[in-house]
Design an enzyme around this catalytic site. Sequence first.
Site, short mmCIF file in Angstrom:
data_model
loop_
_atom_site.label_atom_id
_atom_site.label_comp_id
_atom_site.label_asym_id
_atom_site.label_seq_id
_atom_site.Cartn_x
_atom_site.Cartn_y
_atom_site.Cartn_z
N ARG A 63 0.77 -1.06 -0.01
CA ARG A 63 0.07 0.00 -0.03
C ARG A 63 0.78 1.41 0.04
NH1 ARG A 63 -2.86 -2.23 4.73
NH2 ARG A 63 -1.76 -4.16 4.35
N GLU A 100 3.16 -6.84 13.43
CA GLU A 100 2.07 -6.69 14.41
C GLU A 100 1.79 -8.30 14.26
OE1 GLU A 100 -1.07 -4.27 13.50
OE2 GLU A 100 -2.22 -4.96 15.42
P1 AMP Z 1 4.07 -2.38 11.92
O1 AMP Z 1 5.19 -3.06 11.42
O2 AMP Z 1 3.44 -3.27 13.26
O3 AMP Z 1 4.09 -1.00 12.17
O4 AMP Z 1 2.78 -2.69 10.91
C1 AMP Z 1 2.77 -1.87 9.63
C2 AMP Z 1 2.70 -2.59 8.51
O5 AMP Z 1 1.48 -3.61 8.54
C3 AMP Z 1 1.89 -1.63 7.40
O6 AMP Z 1 2.45 -2.30 6.22
C4 AMP Z 1 0.61 -1.82 7.53
O7 AMP Z 1 -0.09 -1.92 6.20
C5 AMP Z 1 0.25 -3.27 8.20
N1 AMP Z 1 -0.58 -3.21 9.14
C6 AMP Z 1 -0.31 -3.51 10.61
N2 AMP Z 1 -1.32 -3.41 11.31
C7 AMP Z 1 -2.38 -3.19 10.43
C8 AMP Z 1 -3.72 -2.75 10.78
N3 AMP Z 1 -4.42 -2.86 12.14
N4 AMP Z 1 -4.60 -2.57 9.76
C9 AMP Z 1 -4.08 -2.64 8.48
N5 AMP Z 1 -3.00 -2.72 8.27
C10 AMP Z 1 -1.95 -3.07 9.15
#
Ligand code: AMP
Length: 180
Positions: A63, A100
């Site tokens: 995205r 995550e």
């Molecule tokens: P993080 O590395 O935990 O900051 O996660 C960010 C990445 O995971 C990004 O590329 C987001 O698109 C995706 N992502 C993580 N959590 C979500 C969520 N609750 N909704 C949509 N995309 C998420």
Amino acid sequence: MSSRDDTLAASIRAIRDYPKPGIIFRDITTLLGDAKAFRQAVDDLVKPYADMSIAQVAGIEARGFILGGALAHQLSAGFVPIRKKGKLPHETVRVAYSLEYGVDEMEMHVDAIKPGEKVILTDDLIATGGTAEGAVKLLRQMGAEIVSACFVIDLPELGGRKKLEALGVEVRTLIEFEGH
Ligand code: AMP
């Protein structure tokens, strides 16, 4: 949040328990499909960088490619894809990162950034910051000057913004959602 930000927040669809129980997935395809909201998101994201001679916008798969392409166009900058491993055809640098909901590796081409170039990093959402932290490491390894990292959505409870700020990266986000 301002009413302008409320409009943006309303354009994002929340999907409960996706991709696993307890996660609220913030689906930006509804924002992208809403011409006004998409325009607003891009305009608001680029505004702080308009006169900063940004050389490259780096977007995180997938995205971050959609937003990053639009930001690069608006800033008359280049675009650099940061991809999941094995997708880029030329010589790459690689870093492992935690999500995550999982662990993975990402790559960029070794010659995508010239040392000292001013770069903006972008993705749709920052949660734990693990993905963006990996991207920051790759970009810095290539000698990039990371001016800022920008995201449409912040999930502040997961601490990603603080993680990036602790690395000395300025973070800008348009809207915040509570929870995961
Ligand atoms: P993080 O590395 O935990 O900051 O996660 C960010 C990445 O995971 C990004 O590329 C987001 O698109 C995706 N992502 C993580 N959590 C979500 C969520 N609750 N909704 C949509 N995309 C998420």
